[in-house]
Scaffold this active site. Structure first.
Site, PDB file in Angstrom:
ATOM      1  N   HIS A  71      11.302  10.614   2.064  1.00  0.00           N
ATOM      2  CA  HIS A  71      11.668  11.556   1.006  1.00  0.00           C
ATOM      3  C   HIS A  71      13.152  11.860   0.989  1.00  0.00           C
ATOM      4  CE1 HIS A  71       7.356  12.819   0.227  1.00  0.00           C
ATOM      5  NE2 HIS A  71       7.851  12.283  -0.862  1.00  0.00           N
ATOM      6  N   GLU A 307      -0.312  -9.870 -10.441  1.00  0.00           N
ATOM      7  CA  GLU A 307       0.160  -9.345  -9.156  1.00  0.00           C
ATOM      8  C   GLU A 307      -0.647  -9.889  -7.982  1.00  0.00           C
ATOM      9  OE1 GLU A 307      -0.062  -5.045  -9.225  1.00  0.00           O
ATOM     10  OE2 GLU A 307      -1.953  -5.057 -10.306  1.00  0.00           O
ATOM     11  N   ASP A 331       3.197  -5.884  -5.772  1.00  0.00           N
ATOM     12  CA  ASP A 331       1.983  -6.421  -5.141  1.00  0.00           C
ATOM     13  C   ASP A 331       2.041  -7.939  -5.032  1.00  0.00           C
ATOM     14  OD1 ASP A 331       0.223  -4.355  -4.280  1.00  0.00           O
ATOM     15  OD2 ASP A 331       0.028  -3.764  -6.379  1.00  0.00           O
ATOM     16  N   CYS A 378       7.156  -5.681 -14.317  1.00  0.00           N
ATOM     17  CA  CYS A 378       7.166  -4.218 -14.210  1.00  0.00           C
ATOM     18  C   CYS A 378       7.242  -3.749 -12.758  1.00  0.00           C
ATOM     19  CB  CYS A 378       5.963  -3.600 -14.918  1.00  0.00           C
ATOM     20  SG  CYS A 378       4.389  -4.057 -14.194  1.00  0.00           S
TER      21      CYS A 378
HETATM   22  C1  PEP Z   1       3.402  -3.813  -8.908  1.00  0.00           C
HETATM   23  O1  PEP Z   1       2.512  -4.069  -8.082  1.00  0.00           O
HETATM   24  O2  PEP Z   1       4.471  -4.463  -8.989  1.00  0.00           O
HETATM   25  C2  PEP Z   1       3.250  -2.683  -9.846  1.00  0.00           C
HETATM   26  C3  PEP Z   1       4.124  -2.477 -10.816  1.00  0.00           C
HETATM   27  O3  PEP Z   1       2.185  -1.865  -9.665  1.00  0.00           O
HETATM   28  P1  PEP Z   1       2.145  -0.710  -8.550  1.00  0.00           P
HETATM   29  O4  PEP Z   1       3.541  -0.573  -7.986  1.00  0.00           O
HETATM   30  O5  PEP Z   1       1.694   0.514  -9.271  1.00  0.00           O
HETATM   31  O6  PEP Z   1       1.150  -1.258  -7.588  1.00  0.00           O
HETATM   32 MG    MG Z   2       0.543  -3.182  -8.270  1.00  0.00          MG
END
Ligand code: PEP
Ligand code: MG
Length: 444
Positions: A71, A307, A331, A378
């Site tokens: 944090h 992912e 992931d 993403c």
């Molecule tokens: C990812 O796995 O890259 C993703 C965007 O999902 P999260 O970080 O929510 O697992």
């Molecule tokens: Mg993910």
């Protein structure tokens, strides 16, 4: 022994001492600082100490302990405060008032810098500040490379407040709405109505901009008290994401109904997480079609996250059944390299720019484009300044990044030459290691 919890030990100490001070009536000791700007060197800083730092007096800090996901580090980032953590015990032997250069970007400190080093650092700092100001000023303009190639820059959000901030930061879309915030930390599931209201408000806040709503991605390490789940030895490889939702179809059905109903207030898209196999996608799509007919709505776009390595490798087959892909590099990296994304000991190695991950990204982009579908990223990699030119060169259509990162991502794309990034991407795919990819330079 849990690395995530042990990284939170500082938070627990901090709260404990605060309670004790209040119980014994001891005054809070404000940090005694000289009246000129300083860099703080400490064993560790409590999150509350960090949040209370006066940014006018403190130029940055360096701690012996800590890690990039604690944090304290997260607060420093949100305050825009340069910080170097986990620097080792030797920094405590520095004499008071020793001049140092602290570089939070590459995690280095230079002790007693000479004239040249100081001049260079000051110039770098001036340029970085200027870039940030310029990026904010042009945040509403599109991200088009010097030779006319456009990359959409979208935001990852976790609720309505973020949606409003995304609009102010110049985001062209929401590339990922993590809906977990609606489901966690409560004893019963949110009703369809409650979900509908939140999705509707986000759709309205984003005006006519597209919003990708990811269906619930829990299970395994993030259990829900109102769902009966068996204990699992390997929760990250267990019943999570779309697997869990298909096993509890009522939960998914309610969520899809809420999204489809709210879609009349904006451009909402549905995205399924953790798809590993075509059968999961087909089953989820059947549910969307049924709900669309029930509600007399049609044409809502449906996509999946890429992912899991199997999904990337099968992207050509999956592409026929989706409107878009969004690559979850967080992931995808964890599953490709078999490295837990929360293990601080692996933080330095678990790199989304590993050529193995890049090859899966490339496979996905090619498969999507061959099927006439678009594809975004993403995961955190999308905001990494070393990754942006490589992903652009691979032909990524959208980068979805944290809200504060939107203006800089746009500004970076505008400085690129697409043809040069294509060459860079090819070189990256031929590299043997992530380190080698990070060393590549764009010829400009
Ligand atoms: C990812 O796995 O890259 C993703 C965007 O999902 P999260 O970080 O929510 O697992
Ligand atoms: Mg993910």
């Amino acid at each position: 022994k849990d690395p995530l919890l042990s990284a939170r030990a500082a938070d627990l100490h901090d709260v404990g001492y605060r309670v004790l001070r209040i119980l014994v009536g001891a005054d809070e000791q404000p940090l005694q600082l000289p009246d000129h700007p300083v860099i703080i060197i400490a064993d560790d800083l409590a999150p509350s100490d960090t949040a209370a730092l006066d940014a006018k007096k403190v130029l940055g800090f360096c701690t012996v302990l800590g890690g990039p996901t604690t944090h304290t580090a997260i607060i420093a980032r949100s305050l825009g405060l340069p910080a170097v953590v986990s620097a080792g015990k030797s920094i405590l032997s520095l004499e008071e008032s020793t001049p140092i250069i602290l570089n939070g970007d590459d995690g280095t400190i230079t002790i007693n810098p000479d004239e040249m080093e100081l001049k260079f650092a000051k110039e770098q700092k001036r340029k970085a500040n200027q870039l940030r100001t310029q990026a904010q000023a042009t945040a509403n303009e599109p991200a088009v490379t010097l030779d006319g190639h456009r990359v959409e820059i979208a935001a990852n959000i976790g609720g309505l407040d973020d949606a409003r901030k995304a609009m102010a930061s110049g985001a062209e879309a929401v590339g990922l709405l993590r809906t977990e915030f609606l489901f966690l930390e409560r004893s019963d599931p949110p009703s369809e109505e409650e979900q509908y209201e939140v999705y509707r408000d986000i759709a309205k806040a984003m005006q006519d901009k597209p919003v990708i709503i990811r269906t619930l991605d829990v299970g395994g390490d993030k259990p829900l008290p109102y769902i009966q789940m068996d204990e699992e030895a390997n929760p990250f490889l267990g019943e999570r994401g779309i697997r869990l939702c298909l096993a509890k179809p009522e939960l998914l059905r309610q969520q899809i109904r809420a999204i489809v109903r709210a879609s009349q207030f904006g451009k909402l898209r549905i995205m399924f997480p953790m798809v590993a196999d075509l059968s999961e996608l087909k089953a989820a799509r059947v549910m969307v079609s049924e709900i669309e007919s029930e509600l007399n709505v049609s044409g809502i776009e449906v996509g999946i996250m890429i992912e899991v390595p199997s999904a990337a490798l099968m992207a050509d087959i999956l592409a026929e059944f989706v409107d878009f892909f969004s690559i979850g590099t967080n992931d995808l990296t964890q599953y490709t390299l078999a490295m837990d994304r929360m293990n601080p000991n692996l933080a330095g190695k678990s790199d989304g720019l590993h050529p193995a991950v890049l090859r899966l990204i490339q496979t996905t982009i090619q498969a999507a484009h061959q099927a006439g579908k678009w594809v975004g990223v993403c995961g955190e990699l999308g905001a990494d300044s070393t990754a942006i030119p490589i992903l652009t060169g691979m032909g990524i259509d959208e980068l979805s990044v944290t809200v504060p990162a939107v203006p800089m991502a746009k500004a970076q794309v505008r400085k690129l030459n697409y043809q040069d990034t294509r060459i860079l991407a090819k070189q990256a795919l031929r590299c043997a290691t992530a380190e080698a990819v990070r060393k590549l330079k764009l010829d400009q």
